[in-house]
Enzyme design. Structure first.
Site, PDB file in Angstrom:
ATOM      1  N   HIS A  53      -7.719   0.775  29.785  1.00  0.00           N
ATOM      2  CA  HIS A  53      -8.757   1.788  29.640  1.00  0.00           C
ATOM      3  C   HIS A  53      -9.792   1.289  28.636  1.00  0.00           C
ATOM      4  O   HIS A  53      -9.483   0.482  27.747  1.00  0.00           O
ATOM      5  CB  HIS A  53      -8.158   3.100  29.144  1.00  0.00           C
ATOM      6  CG  HIS A  53      -7.340   3.800  30.176  1.00  0.00           C
ATOM      7  ND1 HIS A  53      -7.067   5.147  30.100  1.00  0.00           N
ATOM      8  CD2 HIS A  53      -6.726   3.359  31.300  1.00  0.00           C
ATOM      9  CE1 HIS A  53      -6.319   5.505  31.137  1.00  0.00           C
ATOM     10  NE2 HIS A  53      -6.108   4.432  31.876  1.00  0.00           N
ATOM     11  N   GLU A  55     -11.191   2.606  26.043  1.00  0.00           N
ATOM     12  CA  GLU A  55     -10.878   2.842  24.629  1.00  0.00           C
ATOM     13  C   GLU A  55      -9.831   1.856  24.110  1.00  0.00           C
ATOM     14  O   GLU A  55      -9.967   1.311  23.017  1.00  0.00           O
ATOM     15  CB  GLU A  55     -10.375   4.281  24.417  1.00  0.00           C
ATOM     16  CG  GLU A  55     -11.383   5.354  24.757  1.00  0.00           C
ATOM     17  CD  GLU A  55     -11.327   5.828  26.200  1.00  0.00           C
ATOM     18  OE1 GLU A  55     -11.809   6.935  26.469  1.00  0.00           O
ATOM     19  OE2 GLU A  55     -10.797   5.087  27.071  1.00  0.00           O
ATOM     20  N   CYS A  83      -8.008  10.005  27.277  1.00  0.00           N
ATOM     21  CA  CYS A  83      -6.807  10.477  27.966  1.00  0.00           C
ATOM     22  C   CYS A  83      -5.627  10.464  26.984  1.00  0.00           C
ATOM     23  O   CYS A  83      -5.749   9.952  25.865  1.00  0.00           O
ATOM     24  CB  CYS A  83      -6.519   9.582  29.174  1.00  0.00           C
ATOM     25  SG  CYS A  83      -5.820   7.975  28.731  1.00  0.00           S
ATOM     26  N   CYS A  86      -4.877   6.920  25.600  1.00  0.00           N
ATOM     27  CA  CYS A  86      -5.895   6.468  24.663  1.00  0.00           C
ATOM     28  C   CYS A  86      -5.833   7.269  23.369  1.00  0.00           C
ATOM     29  O   CYS A  86      -6.039   6.720  22.278  1.00  0.00           O
ATOM     30  CB  CYS A  86      -7.274   6.570  25.297  1.00  0.00           C
ATOM     31  SG  CYS A  86      -7.487   5.431  26.685  1.00  0.00           S
TER      32      CYS A  86
END
Length: 156
Positions: A53, A55, A83, A86
């Site tokens: 992801h 992040e 999410c 993250c």
């Protein structure tokens, strides 16, 4: 630069990624002392890695840049509310602040619904959809005992 300026850059990373086919529509950057030290877009499909992801990748890059596993003096800017995965990485990295543009409802409307994961986290492990069972093993605490007894350990 202002918070909005950094967010606009994160949004542009996400938009560029959305049309490039390299990953999902997410972008993130990390700022330290008003300087961008790391940025990334989502690379889940590109890297065949469900943890890639934006992040998480930005956190990894920022840690390398600062030669540290903690980012206490850094700010993360994300195109969307982080999410659950993250969010965990953000707390482990000890970021000072997080700013985001879209929220989880916006993500769900675009087909990225994390509500299932938020619900699962609140459940006891044995009640989750993916079976999770603790097994009693006599030496299960050995790694923690060894860690606790290690004088040269690096606390985190």
């Amino acid at each position: 630069m202002q918070h909005q300026d950094y967010l606009e850059q994160a949004i542009q990373l996400a938009a560029d990624n959305a049309v490039s086919g390299q990953g999902g529509p997410y972008g993130a950057l990390i700022v330290h002392n008003k300087q961008i030290i790391a940025s990334s877009a989502n690379q889940v499909t590109r890297n065949l890695d469900p943890t890639a992801h934006a992040e998480v990748l930005a956190i990894r890059a920022a840690c390398l840049h600062l030669s540290s596993f903690q980012l206490q003096d850094c700010i993360l800017y994300s195109s969307c509310e982080p999410c659950p995965m993250c969010l965990g990485a953000i707390y482990w990295a000890r970021l000072a602040e997080v700013y985001f543009a879209c929220d989880r409802t916006d993500a769900a409307q675009a087909g990225f619904d994390d509500s299932f994961i938020y619900t699962e986290i609140a459940l006891a492990p044995q009640l989750r959809k993916i079976p999770m069972r603790q097994i009693s093993v006599p030496n299960a605490l050995l790694p923690f005992t060894m860690w606790s007894n290690q004088a040269s350990r690096i606390e985190y």
